[in-house]
Design a protein around this motif. Structure first.
Motif, PDB file in Angstrom:
ATOM      1  N   LYS A  10     -16.582 -11.226  16.964  1.00  0.00           N
ATOM      2  CA  LYS A  10     -16.496 -11.994  15.717  1.00  0.00           C
ATOM      3  C   LYS A  10     -15.652 -13.415  16.252  1.00  0.00           C
ATOM      4  O   LYS A  10     -15.901 -14.415  15.098  1.00  0.00           O
ATOM      5  CB  LYS A  10     -15.639 -11.124  15.001  1.00  0.00           C
ATOM      6  CG  LYS A  10     -16.029 -10.320  13.970  1.00  0.00           C
ATOM      7  CD  LYS A  10     -14.955  -9.821  13.169  1.00  0.00           C
ATOM      8  CE  LYS A  10     -15.722  -8.796  12.205  1.00  0.00           C
ATOM      9  NZ  LYS A  10     -14.649  -8.644  11.169  1.00  0.00           N
ATOM     10  N   GLY A  90     -19.749  -6.524  11.249  1.00  0.00           N
ATOM     11  CA  GLY A  90     -18.802  -7.084  10.651  1.00  0.00           C
ATOM     12  C   GLY A  90     -19.177  -8.461   9.621  1.00  0.00           C
ATOM     13  O   GLY A  90     -18.254  -8.895   9.158  1.00  0.00           O
ATOM     14  N   SER A  93     -19.297  -7.912   5.906  1.00  0.00           N
ATOM     15  CA  SER A  93     -17.725  -7.884   5.426  1.00  0.00           C
ATOM     16  C   SER A  93     -17.249  -9.104   5.413  1.00  0.00           C
ATOM     17  O   SER A  93     -16.513  -9.613   4.545  1.00  0.00           O
ATOM     18  CB  SER A  93     -17.041  -6.722   6.332  1.00  0.00           C
ATOM     19  OG  SER A  93     -17.567  -5.438   6.352  1.00  0.00           O
ATOM     20  N   MET A  96     -18.622 -11.008   2.313  1.00  0.00           N
ATOM     21  CA  MET A  96     -18.067 -10.284   0.983  1.00  0.00           C
ATOM     22  C   MET A  96     -16.695 -10.714   0.792  1.00  0.00           C
ATOM     23  O   MET A  96     -16.304 -10.800  -0.266  1.00  0.00           O
ATOM     24  CB  MET A  96     -18.224  -8.683   1.108  1.00  0.00           C
ATOM     25  CG  MET A  96     -19.674  -8.295   0.749  1.00  0.00           C
ATOM     26  SD  MET A  96     -20.121  -8.632  -1.079  1.00  0.00           S
ATOM     27  CE  MET A  96     -18.952  -7.990  -1.945  1.00  0.00           C
ATOM     28  N   GLU A  97     -15.774 -10.595   2.041  1.00  0.00           N
ATOM     29  CA  GLU A  97     -14.488 -10.945   1.961  1.00  0.00           C
ATOM     30  C   GLU A  97     -14.236 -12.456   1.383  1.00  0.00           C
ATOM     31  O   GLU A  97     -13.517 -12.916   0.325  1.00  0.00           O
ATOM     32  CB  GLU A  97     -13.861 -10.834   3.265  1.00  0.00           C
ATOM     33  CG  GLU A  97     -13.445  -9.564   3.694  1.00  0.00           C
ATOM     34  CD  GLU A  97     -13.104  -9.477   5.051  1.00  0.00           C
ATOM     35  OE1 GLU A  97     -13.067 -10.331   5.819  1.00  0.00           O
ATOM     36  OE2 GLU A  97     -13.051  -8.148   5.642  1.00  0.00           O
ATOM     37  N   LYS A 121     -27.395   0.738   0.794  1.00  0.00           N
ATOM     38  CA  LYS A 121     -26.240  -0.008   1.304  1.00  0.00           C
ATOM     39  C   LYS A 121     -25.022   0.037   0.122  1.00  0.00           C
ATOM     40  O   LYS A 121     -24.195  -0.456   0.122  1.00  0.00           O
ATOM     41  CB  LYS A 121     -26.607  -1.457   1.139  1.00  0.00           C
ATOM     42  CG  LYS A 121     -27.859  -1.742   1.985  1.00  0.00           C
ATOM     43  CD  LYS A 121     -27.520  -1.522   3.429  1.00  0.00           C
ATOM     44  CE  LYS A 121     -28.566  -1.862   4.290  1.00  0.00           C
ATOM     45  NZ  LYS A 121     -28.235  -1.697   5.660  1.00  0.00           N
ATOM     46  N   PHE A 124     -21.462   0.361   1.691  1.00  0.00           N
ATOM     47  CA  PHE A 124     -20.995  -0.834   2.028  1.00  0.00           C
ATOM     48  C   PHE A 124     -19.919  -1.515   1.091  1.00  0.00           C
ATOM     49  O   PHE A 124     -19.165  -1.969   1.150  1.00  0.00           O
ATOM     50  CB  PHE A 124     -22.107  -1.779   2.649  1.00  0.00           C
ATOM     51  CG  PHE A 124     -21.668  -3.136   2.888  1.00  0.00           C
ATOM     52  CD1 PHE A 124     -20.870  -3.499   4.225  1.00  0.00           C
ATOM     53  CD2 PHE A 124     -21.913  -4.300   1.998  1.00  0.00           C
ATOM     54  CE1 PHE A 124     -20.418  -4.941   4.295  1.00  0.00           C
ATOM     55  CE2 PHE A 124     -21.448  -5.514   2.234  1.00  0.00           C
ATOM     56  CZ  PHE A 124     -20.634  -5.880   3.238  1.00  0.00           C
ATOM     57  N   TYR A 125     -20.699  -1.657  -0.248  1.00  0.00           N
ATOM     58  CA  TYR A 125     -19.985  -2.308  -1.297  1.00  0.00           C
ATOM     59  C   TYR A 125     -18.851  -1.296  -1.739  1.00  0.00           C
ATOM     60  O   TYR A 125     -17.972  -2.109  -2.479  1.00  0.00           O
ATOM     61  CB  TYR A 125     -20.968  -2.690  -2.471  1.00  0.00           C
ATOM     62  CG  TYR A 125     -21.960  -3.605  -2.008  1.00  0.00           C
ATOM     63  CD1 TYR A 125     -21.828  -5.105  -1.712  1.00  0.00           C
ATOM     64  CD2 TYR A 125     -23.295  -3.175  -1.680  1.00  0.00           C
ATOM     65  CE1 TYR A 125     -22.671  -5.865  -1.240  1.00  0.00           C
ATOM     66  CE2 TYR A 125     -24.319  -4.348  -1.187  1.00  0.00           C
ATOM     67  CZ  TYR A 125     -23.789  -5.606  -0.975  1.00  0.00           C
ATOM     68  OH  TYR A 125     -24.678  -6.500  -0.296  1.00  0.00           O
ATOM     69  N   LYS A 127     -16.682  -0.335  -0.286  1.00  0.00           N
ATOM     70  CA  LYS A 127     -15.221  -0.729   0.638  1.00  0.00           C
ATOM     71  C   LYS A 127     -14.647  -1.872  -0.144  1.00  0.00           C
ATOM     72  O   LYS A 127     -13.513  -2.499  -0.041  1.00  0.00           O
ATOM     73  CB  LYS A 127     -15.702  -1.296   2.013  1.00  0.00           C
ATOM     74  CG  LYS A 127     -16.064  -0.174   2.909  1.00  0.00           C
ATOM     75  CD  LYS A 127     -16.443  -0.441   4.188  1.00  0.00           C
ATOM     76  CE  LYS A 127     -17.789  -1.585   4.271  1.00  0.00           C
ATOM     77  NZ  LYS A 127     -17.977  -2.049   5.730  1.00  0.00           N
ATOM     78  N   PHE A 128     -15.497  -2.533  -1.071  1.00  0.00           N
ATOM     79  CA  PHE A 128     -14.871  -3.810  -1.734  1.00  0.00           C
ATOM     80  C   PHE A 128     -14.579  -3.344  -3.115  1.00  0.00           C
ATOM     81  O   PHE A 128     -14.264  -4.290  -3.994  1.00  0.00           O
ATOM     82  CB  PHE A 128     -15.835  -4.886  -1.594  1.00  0.00           C
ATOM     83  CG  PHE A 128     -16.099  -5.365   0.013  1.00  0.00           C
ATOM     84  CD1 PHE A 128     -15.186  -6.175   0.420  1.00  0.00           C
ATOM     85  CD2 PHE A 128     -17.106  -4.697   0.546  1.00  0.00           C
ATOM     86  CE1 PHE A 128     -15.316  -6.560   1.821  1.00  0.00           C
ATOM     87  CE2 PHE A 128     -17.379  -5.136   1.669  1.00  0.00           C
ATOM     88  CZ  PHE A 128     -16.458  -6.147   2.464  1.00  0.00           C
TER      89      PHE A 128
END
Length: 153
Positions: A10, A90, A93, A96-97, A121, A124-125, A127-128
């Motif tokens: 990253k 990542g 993510s 999205m962050e 998916k 995945f979403y 988590k947000f």
């Protein structure tokens, strides 16, 4: 957030806010099999984007996402995509962050934030903070693609 050491994962990535261009948009979306649009349609769409993000790995765009809406009460997350060979690292993510930070910064209290996940998916979403509809007092989400004969069931 850049590094020349390829083992740092990253750390080699760079975030660019509001950097999605028509070419980046078309290349990244095509890489994941999303529907393609004419260049002039993409240009018009991006001109009405509230916020976007590109994740760069060196000189290569490896992830994108954007926010559309009224800029205060209603927001819709669109075009979140990570190129296939970088998925699971990542990058999605990170996208999205950035998108959620923008919405939290400019959105009204109790602003509506929606998105339509690609099949498979949804987790995945989650988590947000997103949930699958129907949910509580919300009905099913509904969509259509213009001029698609499968809309007429």
């Amino acid at each position: 957030m850049e590094s020349d050491n390829p083992k740092e994962g990253k750390e080699r990535l760079r975030i660019e806010q509001n950097g999605v261009t028509p070419e980046i948009y078309r290349v990244v979306r095509k890489s994941v099999g999303m529907p393609e649009y004419k260049k002039e349609d993409v240009e018009a769409a991006l001109a009405h984007t509230l916020f976007s993000v590109v994740i760069w790995e060196g000189k290569r765009p490896v992830g994108i996402g954007r926010v559309i809406g009224d800029g205060r009460v209603a927001f819709f997350i669109k075009d979140v995509a990570t190129v296939p060979d970088r998925q699971g690292k990542g990058i999605g993510s990170m996208v999205m962050e950035q998108l959620m930070a923008y919405i939290r910064d400019v959105g009204a209290e109790n602003a509506y934030v929606g998105l339509m996940a690609l099949k498979g998916k949804e987790n995945f979403y989650r988590k947000f903070g997103f949930h699958v509809r129907p949910f509580k007092n919300e009905g099913s989400g509904m969509t259509q693609y213009l001029n698609d004969p499968s809309n007429l069931v």
